[in-house]
Design an enzyme around this catalytic site. Sequence first.
Site, mmCIF file in Angstrom:
data_model
loop_
_atom_site.group_PDB
_atom_site.id
_atom_site.type_symbol
_atom_site.label_atom_id
_atom_site.label_comp_id
_atom_site.label_asym_id
_atom_site.label_seq_id
_atom_site.Cartn_x
_atom_site.Cartn_y
_atom_site.Cartn_z
ATOM 1 N N HIS A 206 -32.490 17.335 -12.460
ATOM 2 C CA HIS A 206 -33.072 17.054 -11.083
ATOM 3 C C HIS A 206 -32.707 15.350 -10.846
ATOM 4 O O HIS A 206 -32.979 15.046 -9.910
ATOM 5 C CB HIS A 206 -34.454 17.163 -10.902
ATOM 6 C CG HIS A 206 -35.374 16.352 -12.076
ATOM 7 N ND1 HIS A 206 -35.592 16.715 -13.355
ATOM 8 C CD2 HIS A 206 -35.819 15.059 -11.915
ATOM 9 C CE1 HIS A 206 -35.939 15.377 -14.100
ATOM 10 N NE2 HIS A 206 -36.293 14.535 -13.150
HETATM 11 C C1 UD1 Z 1 -39.342 12.208 -9.363
HETATM 12 C C2 UD1 Z 1 -39.359 10.842 -10.106
HETATM 13 C C3 UD1 Z 1 -38.475 11.194 -11.374
HETATM 14 C C4 UD1 Z 1 -39.025 12.071 -12.270
HETATM 15 C C5 UD1 Z 1 -39.349 13.350 -11.239
HETATM 16 C C6 UD1 Z 1 -40.105 14.362 -12.152
HETATM 17 C C7 UD1 Z 1 -39.295 8.783 -9.041
HETATM 18 C C8 UD1 Z 1 -38.312 7.733 -8.493
HETATM 19 N N1 UD1 Z 1 -38.778 9.756 -9.252
HETATM 20 O O1 UD1 Z 1 -38.324 12.566 -9.079
HETATM 21 O O2 UD1 Z 1 -38.409 9.809 -12.051
HETATM 22 O O3 UD1 Z 1 -38.141 12.476 -13.368
HETATM 23 O O4 UD1 Z 1 -39.965 13.164 -10.040
HETATM 24 O O5 UD1 Z 1 -39.733 15.719 -11.770
HETATM 25 O O6 UD1 Z 1 -40.531 8.617 -9.018
HETATM 26 N N2 UD1 Z 1 -39.663 17.870 -3.316
HETATM 27 C C9 UD1 Z 1 -40.359 18.911 -2.858
HETATM 28 N N3 UD1 Z 1 -41.425 19.314 -3.262
HETATM 29 C C10 UD1 Z 1 -42.310 18.583 -3.917
HETATM 30 C C11 UD1 Z 1 -41.568 17.441 -4.520
HETATM 31 C C12 UD1 Z 1 -40.260 16.981 -4.097
HETATM 32 O O7 UD1 Z 1 -39.759 19.888 -2.064
HETATM 33 O O8 UD1 Z 1 -43.362 18.768 -4.472
HETATM 34 C C13 UD1 Z 1 -38.392 17.652 -2.778
HETATM 35 C C14 UD1 Z 1 -38.156 16.667 -1.593
HETATM 36 O O9 UD1 Z 1 -37.158 17.322 -0.978
HETATM 37 C C15 UD1 Z 1 -37.896 15.552 -2.196
HETATM 38 C C16 UD1 Z 1 -36.942 15.900 -3.410
HETATM 39 O O10 UD1 Z 1 -37.796 16.760 -3.778
HETATM 40 O O11 UD1 Z 1 -37.199 14.616 -1.204
HETATM 41 C C17 UD1 Z 1 -37.274 14.558 -4.285
HETATM 42 O O12 UD1 Z 1 -38.509 14.303 -4.536
HETATM 43 P P1 UD1 Z 1 -39.110 12.676 -5.178
HETATM 44 O O13 UD1 Z 1 -40.673 12.867 -5.421
HETATM 45 O O14 UD1 Z 1 -38.490 11.837 -4.142
HETATM 46 O O15 UD1 Z 1 -38.318 12.418 -6.532
HETATM 47 P P2 UD1 Z 1 -37.925 13.638 -7.628
HETATM 48 O O16 UD1 Z 1 -36.461 14.032 -7.678
HETATM 49 O O17 UD1 Z 1 -38.981 14.797 -7.805
HETATM 50 N N1 UDP Z 2 -41.539 21.914 -16.745
HETATM 51 C C1 UDP Z 2 -42.229 22.660 -16.443
HETATM 52 N N2 UDP Z 2 -41.869 23.724 -15.675
HETATM 53 C C2 UDP Z 2 -40.422 23.549 -15.357
HETATM 54 C C3 UDP Z 2 -39.690 22.507 -15.690
HETATM 55 C C4 UDP Z 2 -40.318 21.511 -16.515
HETATM 56 O O1 UDP Z 2 -43.543 23.041 -16.607
HETATM 57 O O2 UDP Z 2 -40.155 24.581 -14.617
HETATM 58 C C5 UDP Z 2 -42.075 20.685 -17.636
HETATM 59 C C6 UDP Z 2 -41.443 20.228 -18.951
HETATM 60 O O3 UDP Z 2 -41.997 21.057 -19.782
HETATM 61 C C7 UDP Z 2 -41.811 18.821 -19.120
HETATM 62 C C8 UDP Z 2 -41.813 18.323 -17.708
HETATM 63 O O4 UDP Z 2 -41.964 19.330 -16.842
HETATM 64 O O5 UDP Z 2 -42.861 18.469 -19.716
HETATM 65 C C9 UDP Z 2 -40.429 17.305 -17.453
HETATM 66 O O6 UDP Z 2 -40.639 17.121 -16.073
HETATM 67 P P1 UDP Z 2 -39.401 16.782 -15.461
HETATM 68 O O7 UDP Z 2 -38.056 17.255 -16.108
HETATM 69 O O8 UDP Z 2 -39.523 17.180 -13.851
HETATM 70 O O9 UDP Z 2 -39.458 15.078 -15.060
HETATM 71 P P2 UDP Z 2 -38.911 13.851 -16.413
HETATM 72 O O10 UDP Z 2 -39.502 14.303 -17.646
HETATM 73 O O11 UDP Z 2 -37.355 14.153 -16.392
HETATM 74 O O12 UDP Z 2 -39.289 12.477 -15.745
#
Ligand code: UD1
Ligand code: UDP
Length: 438
Positions: A206
């Site tokens: 992601h």
């Molecule tokens: C965010 C964090 C990242 C973390 C990740 C965990 C920041 C800058 N980034 O990234 O560090 O690793 O979360 O997963 O804080 N969206 C949905 N539904 C949701 C959430 C997001 O559809 O519930 C979609 C939206 O289109 C959004 C995109 O995902 O624009 C990105 O979401 P965003 O919260 O901006 O950042 P993440 O990539 O989730």
């Molecule tokens: N995870 C989960 N379901 C999924 C994918 C990931 O529960 O389908 C959990 C995973 O075990 C880990 C956390 O989500 O604990 C990691 O989150 P993510 O990769 O979104 O964020 P990051 O750690 O890179 O910030």
Amino acid sequence: MSMKIAVVIGTRPEIIKMAPLIDEIEKRGINYILIHTGQHYDHEMSDQFFIDLELKKPDYNIGVGSGSHGEQTANMIKGIEDILLDEKPDLVLVQGDTNAVLSGAIVSSKLHIPVGHVEAGLRSYDKSMPEEINREVADICSKLYFVPTEESALNLLFAGMDPEDIFITGNTVVDACIRNLKIAEKKSNNTSTPNFQGEIMTLTMHRAENVDNQERLQNIVDALIELDEITIVFPIHPRTVKTLEKFDLLKKLENTEHIKLIKPVGYLDFLLLLSRSKLVMTDSGGLQEEAITLDIPCMTLRYNTERPETVEAGGNILLGSEKKKIIENVRKILNNTERYNEMKEAINPYGAGDSSKKILDAILSLYEDGKLKISVPENIMKNRTRKLIKINDDIKLGEFERINSNIKVNIVFDNGNPLYPDNELNLKDKLILIKEFI
Ligand code: UD1
Ligand code: UDP
């Protein structure tokens, strides 16, 4: 008067990694409020984790949703400030490197409420990552640093933080992983994830630098399609669904027999999936930690990592996003049992699953000693000099500081290698960087 803590969360990994801390806060009967920024809002990215981890509903949900960094962060700052002004907690806890951490840390520090940064001190030294900026800013604003490893403690010492504010606690992800895998195994008949046959590689992806970049995403997808000797289970993050669609790659993956696309799954189901996996491929931070905790070799789709301990321990390989390198490395590991087992046996650097206990012990002890406050420093900078000195005596660091009460040891160098200034460290023949108070 008893202590009150505000816990700030915003995304999936923060909910998972804060859950063991929240359990520990509740166990000790401490008053706390839970603030959800609402950055993640889909059921499978947020609510499902409250169910799986048996957390109370957040006291506040700011509901920021998705948006640009500026918009999201500004709304969080405003929302968190309003709540803190009203609730007046003694401590704010933030976790990791998301925009919630940046916002929570900035706003709390300006209100003179101490910030405890859980999982502090990580550095990728890659400022093109939004998370790196968040880590650095949060660390500047924090009062207490709960760092997972000695390496992360050293990152903070080199950034100028004081050793007395740093606590090496391991990572709460180990607490979460160990505890919830047991629960997941008991409930394994109820998993909503299909029981895929044969050898499985779990894949998550992601990171903006991978999924928002067409060339990189195309390379990774091409590599996955070619790796048909293993079943690839891919719970897709909503960000990734969006860009796979945009770059016309989603259909390609859907039409590939050995790639199983599923929605993001809850924590219990995900841990079960992991425990059945031969390999993990990811660009996630949390997953690099969970893979080494669960003894699963990890292939990281990045060029750098703020978790270098996993690579140094031998459990993680950085593959970047080149098709050839990804394919060759996966095949090398799958076809070489000795190499596979070496990766599997890598020692977990993130502790034994008692991080939340250590964090709460430190918080309570500081609170009881009246040290959980932001106040004007007694020794201002002009009374403070830094020196590098060589120690010839056979003396432990704690004893050295007791005798020289105007000296604080910052970093110890052993043959040029930096070491965290542990009280039990023998200083003989070491160079020490000190702060001297005149
Ligand atoms: C965010 C964090 C990242 C973390 C990740 C965990 C920041 C800058 N980034 O990234 O560090 O690793 O979360 O997963 O804080 N969206 C949905 N539904 C949701 C959430 C997001 O559809 O519930 C979609 C939206 O289109 C959004 C995109 O995902 O624009 C990105 O979401 P965003 O919260 O901006 O950042 P993440 O990539 O989730
Ligand atoms: N995870 C989960 N379901 C999924 C994918 C990931 O529960 O389908 C959990 C995973 O075990 C880990 C956390 O989500 O604990 C990691 O989150 P993510 O990769 O979104 O964020 P990051 O750690 O890179 O910030």
